[in-house]
Design an enzyme around this catalytic site. Structure first.
Site, PDB file in Angstrom:
ATOM      1  N   GLY A 131       5.463 -44.711-104.581  1.00 13.24           N
ATOM      2  CA  GLY A 131       4.343 -45.357-105.271  1.00 13.24           C
ATOM      3  C   GLY A 131       4.704 -46.580-106.105  1.00 13.24           C
ATOM      4  O   GLY A 131       3.862 -47.451-106.323  1.00 13.24           O
TER       5      GLY A 131
ATOM      6  N   ASP B  32       0.693 -38.790-114.667  1.00 15.39           N
ATOM      7  CA  ASP B  32      -0.484 -37.936-114.515  1.00 15.39           C
ATOM      8  C   ASP B  32      -0.243 -36.643-115.313  1.00 15.39           C
ATOM      9  O   ASP B  32      -0.369 -36.648-116.525  1.00 15.39           O
ATOM     10  CB  ASP B  32      -0.664 -37.710-113.005  1.00 15.39           C
ATOM     11  CG  ASP B  32      -1.949 -37.031-112.624  1.00 15.39           C
ATOM     12  OD1 ASP B  32      -2.967 -37.291-113.274  1.00 15.39           O
ATOM     13  OD2 ASP B  32      -1.938 -36.234-111.668  1.00 15.39           O
TER      14      ASP B  32
ATOM     15  N   ARG C 108      -1.855 -47.936 -99.654  1.00 12.21           N
ATOM     16  CA  ARG C 108      -0.844 -48.502-100.563  1.00 12.21           C
ATOM     17  C   ARG C 108      -0.870 -50.030-100.583  1.00 12.21           C
ATOM     18  O   ARG C 108      -0.444 -50.654-101.550  1.00 12.21           O
ATOM     19  CB  ARG C 108       0.573 -48.069-100.127  1.00 12.21           C
ATOM     20  CG  ARG C 108       0.867 -46.586-100.277  1.00 12.21           C
ATOM     21  CD  ARG C 108       2.361 -46.352-100.140  1.00 12.21           C
ATOM     22  NE  ARG C 108       2.702 -44.971 -99.857  1.00 12.21           N
ATOM     23  CZ  ARG C 108       2.896 -44.024-100.788  1.00 12.21           C
ATOM     24  NH1 ARG C 108       2.732 -44.316-102.055  1.00 12.21           N
ATOM     25  NH2 ARG C 108       3.219 -42.801-100.436  1.00 12.21           N
TER      26      ARG C 108
HETATM   27  P1  IMP Z   1       2.713 -36.013-112.154  1.00 12.54           P
HETATM   28  O1  IMP Z   1       2.690 -36.894-113.374  1.00 12.54           O
HETATM   29  O2  IMP Z   1       3.926 -35.174-112.009  1.00 12.54           O
HETATM   30  O3  IMP Z   1       1.437 -35.200-112.051  1.00 12.54           O
HETATM   31  O4  IMP Z   1       2.742 -36.855-110.816  1.00 12.54           O
HETATM   32  C1  IMP Z   1       2.477 -38.169-110.766  1.00 12.54           C
HETATM   33  C2  IMP Z   1       2.470 -38.552-109.308  1.00 12.54           C
HETATM   34  O5  IMP Z   1       1.277 -38.081-108.673  1.00 12.54           O
HETATM   35  C3  IMP Z   1       2.435 -40.058-109.210  1.00 12.54           C
HETATM   36  O6  IMP Z   1       3.717 -40.583-109.092  1.00 12.54           O
HETATM   37  C4  IMP Z   1       1.593 -40.284-107.978  1.00 12.54           C
HETATM   38  O7  IMP Z   1       2.426 -40.306-106.844  1.00 12.54           O
HETATM   39  C5  IMP Z   1       0.680 -39.087-107.899  1.00 12.54           C
HETATM   40  N1  IMP Z   1      -0.673 -39.383-108.447  1.00 12.54           N
HETATM   41  C6  IMP Z   1      -1.209 -38.940-109.601  1.00 12.54           C
HETATM   42  N2  IMP Z   1      -2.455 -39.420-109.803  1.00 12.54           N
HETATM   43  C7  IMP Z   1      -2.697 -40.223-108.735  1.00 12.54           C
HETATM   44  C8  IMP Z   1      -3.838 -41.033-108.344  1.00 12.54           C
HETATM   45  O8  IMP Z   1      -4.874 -41.156-109.015  1.00 12.54           O
HETATM   46  N3  IMP Z   1      -3.701 -41.703-107.167  1.00 12.54           N
HETATM   47  C9  IMP Z   1      -2.572 -41.637-106.387  1.00 12.54           C
HETATM   48  N4  IMP Z   1      -1.503 -40.899-106.707  1.00 12.54           N
HETATM   49  C10 IMP Z   1      -1.568 -40.191-107.872  1.00 12.54           C
HETATM   50 MG    MG Z   2       4.660 -41.578-107.526  1.00 10.91          MG
END
Ligand code: IMP
Ligand code: MG
Length: 187
Positions: A50, A110, A172
């Protein structure tokens, strides 16, 4: 301005190309100021996949000595370390983290599960310092507290794609960040 007729799955543009570029330049300035007098070079560690678009734009404004590397967080595969339900693929080519100030570059923070695992791992490898730069922040969904050193834009709890962020590996390449029409993931 993006012509949304080309992108029927996007319900609206949340962050335009212009806003993204301004944000990238503002963050780069903060990074340059922070590391201006650093004794060791910067290692920007992008989290695949990402972060690649953000990383590519951001690094072009960095003026302090630096190099790049990448890691991947995944739920399966070999050569992994785990914390909680996050597995890390150890893709770092750099083996002497002690020689660097590490800056983790991520697309979105997130729940915080992935990044808290990655930061813990990098600190355990003895980096001179480990800081976090995230383009987007979704604070409403946080489960683990993760301190952010360089933050782009805080967004509401919507699923967004574009500028590196995907849904099922799609979208992407969009030059802006848009809200994905929920019919795409509800159907
Ligand atoms: P977390 O903080 O461990 O929940 O994971 C974050 C990852 O989830 C990010 O690096 C993204 O790859 C993916 N992610 C979280 N929210 C989104 C979104 O709104 N769109 C696309 N990918 C997301
Ligand atoms: Mg990511």
């Amino acid at each position: 301005m993006a012509d949304l007729h080309q992108f029927p799955d996007i319900s609206r543009v949340l962050i335009s190309e212009e806003q993204l570029q301004q944000t990238v330049q503002r963050i780069a300035q903060e990074i340059n100021d922070t590391y201006a007098d650093a004794k060791k070079p910067l290692l920007m560690v992008g989290i695949l996949k990402g972060s690649v678009v953000f990383m590519a734009d951001l690094m072009r404004y960095i003026t302090v000595p630096m190099s790049i590397d990448f890691m991947q967080a995944s739920s399966y595969g070999s050569n992994t370390v785990s914390c909680g339900n996050v597995n890390l693929r150890l893709d770092l080519k750099c083996t002497n983290l002690q020689a660097f100030n590490v800056l983790v570059v991520e697309d979105i923070l997130d729940s915080g599960n992935t990044l808290s695992c990655i930061l813990k791992y990098l600190k355990s490898k003895g980096a001179q310092s480990v800081r976090l730069c995230t383009l987007l922040n979704k604070p409403d969904r946080r489960k683990v507290d993760v301190p952010i050193d360089f933050e782009g834009i805080s967004i509401p709890d919507e699923f967004v794609v574009g500028y590196g962020l995907d849904y099922n590996e799609q979208y992407r390449q969009l030059p802006f960040i848009g809200i994905l029409d929920p019919r795409v993931y509800n159907s």
